[in-house]
Design an enzyme around this catalytic site. Structure first.
Site, PDB file in Angstrom:
ATOM      1  NE  ARG A  58       6.861  -7.077  -2.318  1.00 47.99           N
ATOM      2  CZ  ARG A  58       7.989  -6.991  -3.010  1.00 47.99           C
ATOM      3  NH1 ARG A  58       7.943  -6.877  -4.315  1.00 47.99           N
ATOM      4  NH2 ARG A  58       9.152  -7.005  -2.400  1.00 47.99           N
ATOM      5  N   GLY A  59       0.108  -6.976  -2.301  1.00 41.15           N
ATOM      6  CA  GLY A  59      -1.160  -7.116  -3.006  1.00 41.15           C
ATOM      7  C   GLY A  59      -2.294  -7.080  -1.999  1.00 41.15           C
ATOM      8  NE  ARG A  96       2.409  -1.477   2.202  1.00 47.85           N
ATOM      9  CZ  ARG A  96       2.568  -1.760   0.898  1.00 47.85           C
ATOM     10  NH1 ARG A  96       2.427  -2.999   0.468  1.00 47.85           N
ATOM     11  NH2 ARG A  96       2.848  -0.811   0.048  1.00 47.85           N
ATOM     12  CD  GLN A 200       6.228  -4.605  -7.012  1.00 48.21           C
ATOM     13  OE1 GLN A 200       6.567  -3.803  -7.869  1.00 48.21           O
ATOM     14  NE2 GLN A 200       5.771  -4.231  -5.839  1.00 48.21           N
ATOM     15  CG  ASP A 233      -3.068  -1.383  -3.489  1.00 47.46           C
ATOM     16  OD1 ASP A 233      -2.694  -1.193  -4.657  1.00 47.46           O
ATOM     17  OD2 ASP A 233      -2.546  -2.210  -2.729  1.00 47.46           O
ATOM     18  CE  LYS A 244       3.423  -1.175  -6.599  1.00 44.09           C
ATOM     19  NZ  LYS A 244       4.353  -0.889  -5.479  1.00 44.09           N
TER      20      LYS A 244
END
Lengths: 353, 353
Positions: A58-59, A96, A200, A233, A244
């Site tokens: 993630r990230g 993604r 998270q 992102d 997010k």
């Protein structure tokens, strides 16, 4: 999973959340945290695609690095099957949609295909090292900005989501800045949001208290924080920022409270080809993540949901964008397309390299 | 637990979330929903205090009614022990600090102590019946306002927390308005927030999609709803509203999107003795609710948290306060202390009484 301090505190966790070891991409499976620390060793590209889709990694920076190694792995695996390799590159690229780092890193490694596996691997390793150096540099630029805005005193810093070493290979974006503030003796308290649906939230090696996402704007209105720091992102050319979900409401809260709202992201996340946030695709990850928390069902069977994984914070709510090369003060009318790059600042301690 | 339509759909669930049957206070234990429907039959006052503290009963009107019956129970139990009864009244009154209904209902029943148990029970039953009638009336006033603001067409209505029959004995406050819109053929979709930390999100007898709390303001910015409806735990004289945490950020989102933000609460929740939201005590319910979702741990052991159960939405973000007796348009400068009460409108179907 906020991971500030965690990578070094827990000997079971490697220094980097994404790395290359023994001819394999090695990932911490973030879907199992905080209960379990399990490493994935991936030598085929489809499991890399799956790991990205399943959110094992993630990230934006970490996803980009995983995709970069994935391209080299696909090339090695498909040995001269040009069509197969093209399809693999495409699958990795589209695993993604929101983080710009993924498509960018995949394309950069794929562009070296004529050089063969070794050249592609070298490019992927370079992307990894650039992201690590960027994390340290963002910490310096961001921390200097916080001192400029809030004074040379301990600060209370609110943040959302996974922006530590798990998200950015090592150290982090927004959490990297918080870590630099801690090292400078300038952190009074960190206030991480828990970050539904995937929660998270978590472990910090510093004074911190966790809060539910919807309490963030209210606590800002009560003076609980001196600044808000978020990752990204994708940052569009005008400064609109995809991050997010929950980032936008935190920005509204910061504006209402008169508190600086700072986006921390490496240059690899800045996308000057996308004029504004309206053009950024927002991934809807489906109802399942919302109606259950891990194995605990929180809504009746068959419940439908809207589950945007990201939101767009408009540039007029953002005080500054901090990268590894510069600070762009959107609140003063500065533009990402105009402010020149400065040097990369700070560097990993030599024993970590 | 959003309960719209639920009370009638599930034969295991009684029509009223709080009621008096066979000499006992009967409550649906809301801590076990949605997995289990279990009724609590309480004949002693301490379990009533515990049920309120543990959130077996939730929502300002329901809490008030539970407290009202609790006073009568304490009187019966303590038979002439005046000091013990005073202490019991005080414990009930202070079981939760934010909802004004609790202290108000407790005081109203306790003021009838000279008349004995039967008179006190009659007063508690009257409070119950008034809350039920108020729910139906709010539905009519609120629905009329939505038509005035948004037109006589199906609307998409966003809401937060438990504001259905579970919160308001029967039918509900904000969800009562949504139910009235459904009955009038004017509900396109309901958009309930899941409402962390206790995840009261859930089951609706109408078209709906669940969303995580932090996605609410963003989805408003994308035009997902025509209006936002929320309940209240206490409305101060100037219109500042205490309600489930997350309400404030939803109000910021509604303002940013230019969408009406409507507080729906019975007159029993309006507190003209409290001048503004600054004077309302906000209950912090501790870290345990945040670090675990039911039995699932979501943060490492020892994690601290800030857990305000409520927040304050300032009056200047509120379009209107809808009660069972009137609509007060704060956006037009109307004041709660000045607008006269009108009639109670609508009524429960005769077969339900």
């Amino acid at each position: 999973m906020v991971s500030f301090g965690q990578l070094s505190d827990n000997p079971a966790i490697p220094a980097r959340s994404v790395d290359w070891q023994d001819d394999a991409l090695v990932l911490i499976d973030q879907t199992l945290l905080p209960e379990q620390v399990r490493l994935l060793h991936l030598k085929a590209y489809r499991p890399v695609v799956d790991a990205i889709k399943r959110l094992s990694v993630r990230g934006a920076p970490s996803i980009g690095v995983a995709g970069a190694f994935g391209v080299a792995i696909a090339f090695r695996e498909l040995q001269g099957d040009t069509d197969g390799f093209s399809r693999a590159v495409n699958e990795l690229r589209l695993a993604r949609p929101t983080a710009v780092n993924l498509a960018r890193a995949v394309d950069r490694v794929a562009a070296n295909a004529s050089g063969g596996f070794d050249v592609m691997l070298k490019e992927a390793l370079a992307i990894r090292d650039e992201e690590i150096a960027a994390s340290w540099s963002m910490g310096v630029y961001g921390s200097d900005l916080l001192i400029e805005l809030g004074g040379n005193r301990p600060q209370r810093l609110m943040t959302i989501c996974n922006t530590g070493g798990l998200a950015a290979v090592e150290r982090g974006t927004a959490l990297g800045v918080i870590e630099t503030m801690l090292e400078r003796g300038l952190l009074e308290e960190a206030l991480p949001l828990e970050t539904r649906p995937l929660l998270q939230g978590g472990r910090l090696g510093a004074p911190f208290r966790l809060i539910v996402d919807s309490a963030g704007p209210f606590l800002l209105s009560r003076g609980a924080a001196d600044a808000v720091l978020v990752g990204a992102d994708r940052v569009a050319a005008n400064g609109d920022t995809a991050n997010k979900v929950g980032t936008f409401s935190l920005a509204l809260g910061a504006r209402h409270a008169g508190v600086p709202f700072i986006v921390v992201a490496p240059e690899s996340t800045i996308d000057l080809d996308t004029p504004s946030g309206d053009m950024i695709e927002i991934e809807d990850r489906g109802a399942a993540e919302v109606v259950a928390v891990r194995s605990t069902t929180v809504a009746p069977p068959g419940t439908d949901a809207i589950n945007p994984a990201f939101d767009i914070t408009p540039c007029d709510l953002i005080t500054a964008v901090v990268t590894d090369r510069r600070v762009v003060r959107l609140d003063l009318g500065e533009k990402l397309s105009e402010i020149p790059h400065g040097p990369t600042r700070g560097h990993p301690p030599s024993d970590r390299r």
